[in-house]
Design an enzyme around this catalytic site. Structure first.
Site, PDB file in Angstrom:
ATOM      1  N   ASP A 422       1.062  -1.114   0.037  1.00 50.62           N
ATOM      2  CA  ASP A 422       0.110  -0.031  -0.084  1.00 50.62           C
ATOM      3  C   ASP A 422       0.840   1.252  -0.119  1.00 50.62           C
ATOM      4  OD1 ASP A 422      -1.616   2.063   0.436  1.00 50.62           O
ATOM      5  OD2 ASP A 422      -2.935   0.746   1.943  1.00 50.62           O
ATOM      6  N   HIS A 423       0.929   1.950  -1.094  1.00 50.42           N
ATOM      7  CA  HIS A 423       1.807   3.122  -1.325  1.00 50.42           C
ATOM      8  C   HIS A 423       1.513   4.138  -0.344  1.00 50.42           C
ATOM      9  CE1 HIS A 423       5.235   4.992  -3.100  1.00 50.42           C
ATOM     10  NE2 HIS A 423       4.872   4.650  -4.288  1.00 50.42           N
TER      11      HIS A 423
END
Ligand code: CAO
Length: 450
Positions: A422-423
């Site tokens: 999850d950036h």
């Protein structure tokens, strides 16, 4: 003195061995006559079984996943004191059609609760209200302390809520006996939409053009195969992860030549102990070390999106391929277990997953997941983060590759790794550090003991 009564599954028509998909009460709960106790799901319909009497639930006699037929005990109920009309009422009204309002079930018959049946929409199967926990669950799904959705609502309202991604326990009810109605769900969605994206509520998602409906039969023979419950729930959860998590996948390889030698040496010993020693337990071990060193990979964003909940436990979800769909049982406190113990546990969990013997608890609480396709094949893939976790490791098939070493190509065994993350939580540089560290640990197991 209060008396007790076992509430049984009533006459549910032609249905037998129907799945319990939801238990709506817990020991200690006070129920009124006609409050729903459990939800059943057959191939064709969803049925809610209400209590025929008021009282206090003393014991739950079924579990989600059980198969029940008429006469199966559901709960033990301490009946409300004498004088309560419902408690004194003769048992078992016949099943009433789903559309009938609560409290208007047909006349009582035998000793069981009245059932309500929902006719499925043409060509559609009712979706479950509860699941064998699968991939990519809502934050509250994985938080065992979070309040469970105990709202009173009909199966069709529950289905609508599920389709819209609405947690029914948050919807203010306006129906009789605090029942949540379809209109309540609709108003709730409208009010959340009105609050807008600023509130960070991940519903409604992205507006996309509706796909045209195509009659494939125009092009050749087709066959309609309804999806089973696990696949439908996986689909919804995967879709939610896909649209809410900005995914990036970092690829790497680990030189596992030495690890493979070691694994082969240990295989016989493992077999003597009844354990099948694959790469996976070593990967779990190495992942735990990397997570301890980089704890934000073992975290979740809170609902506001402003805080990170870093978990101080290492529960590793392991994706298992079964013929009824993908399930993700959890190895708890994996960092405290040895390789043989991990191998044994993965083996046992995957066996139970394939024979549908996992309980809900077996699939809750993962803080990081691993999806290994190495036993099947492939060089790399992009796994979907099991939201609300923030990263997932994909493992592909080990293969021989020529590696340039000291002026010459030498054959080395390499294991492909794919880390999706999850950036919002993890930067690309950290992801590269994570896989590099993981590759280092798998390349030289001695590092694990330092
Ligand atoms: N490279 C080469 N061989 C591998 C390997 C790899 N990375 N991983 C496993 N193998 C070998 C094993 O050693 C075993 O060989 P032997 O029988 O000769 O010992 C064989 O492949 C089968 O292994 P396995 O799959 O039974 O065992 P596992 O511990 O590797 O995996 C499990 C267990 C439950 C994870 C796996 O069976 C499974 O279900 N994988 C699919 C997961 C999935 O569907 N993921 C997709 C999710 S969507 O992102």
């Amino acid at each position: 003195m209060a008396s007790e009564r076992e509430i049984l599954v009533p006459d549910i028509g032609d249905f037998a061995d129907v799945d319990v998909i939801e238990v709506l009460v817990a020991p200690g709960d006070r129920v009124e006559a006609e409050d729903s106790l459990i939800t059943l799901e057959s191939e064709k319909a969803t049925l809610e079984i209400p209590s025929p009497a008021a009282g206090v639930v003393k014991e739950i006699l079924v579990r989600v996943g059980d198969k029940v037929s008429e006469g199966h005990p559901i709960v033990r109920l301490e009946l409300a004191e004498a004088g309560d009309a419902a408690a004194a009422a003769p048992p078992t009204p016949a099943p009433a059609p789903r559309s009938e309002p609560q409290g208007e079930a047909a006349a009582p018959r035998r000793e069981a609760a009245p059932a309500r049946q929902e006719a499925p929409a043409p060509g559609r199967e009712s979706a479950p209200a509860e699941l064998p926990r699968s991939f990519a669950l809502a934050p509250s799904d994985l938080d065992e302390s979070a309040p469970r959705s105990r709202a009173h609502a009909s199966p069709s309202v529950r289905r609508l809520a599920r389709e819209l991604g609405v947690d029914l326990s948050l919807v203010p009810p306006s129906g009789r006996k605090a029942r949540v109605l379809k209109e309540d769900v609709q108003s709730y969605v409208k009010s959340m939409l009105a609050q807008g994206a600023g509130a960070g509520v991940p519903i409604a998602g992205v507006a996309v053009a509706r796909a045209p409906e195509i009659d494939f039969a125009k092009f050749g023979p087709t066959e309609l195969q309804p999806l089973n419950r696990v696949r439908k729930l996986s689909a919804a959860n995967l879709h939610r992860s896909w649209v809410t998590v900005p995914h990036v996948t970092q690829f790497d390889t680990a030189d596992v030549t030495d690890l493979e030698e070691f694994r082969k040496q240990q295989k016989e010993r493992a077999e003597a102990e009844g354990v099948k020693l694959t790469f996976l337990p070593f990967v779990v071990k190495a992942v735990c070390r990397a997570l301890l060193e980089m704890p934000h990979f073992n975290s979740s964003l809170d609902r506001t999106g402003e805080n990170l909940i870093v978990k101080r436990y290492l529960h590793i979800g392991v994706a298992v391929d079964t013929d009824h769909g993908l399930v993700v049982p959890v190895v708890r406190n994996a960092d405290r277990k040895g390789v043989f113990e991990l191998a044994r546990e993965v083996q046992e969990l995957s066996e139970r997953a394939r024979t549908r013997k996992l309980g809900l608890g077996d699939m809750q609480g993962a803080s990081f997941s691993i999806s290994s396709l190495g036993g099947i094949g492939g060089t790399a893939f992009t796994p979907i983060v099991n939201h609300p976790e923030v990263a997932i490791l994909g493992v592909s098939r080990m293969e021989w590759r020529p590696v340039w070493q000291d002026g010459a190509f030498v054959p080395r065994r390499v294991l492909p790794l794919s880390l999706s993350y999850d950036h919002r939580v993890i930067d690309g540089a950290d992801a590269a550090r994570f896989t590099t560290r993981l590759a280092g640990l798998l390349g030289d197991l001695r590092l694990l003991v330092l």
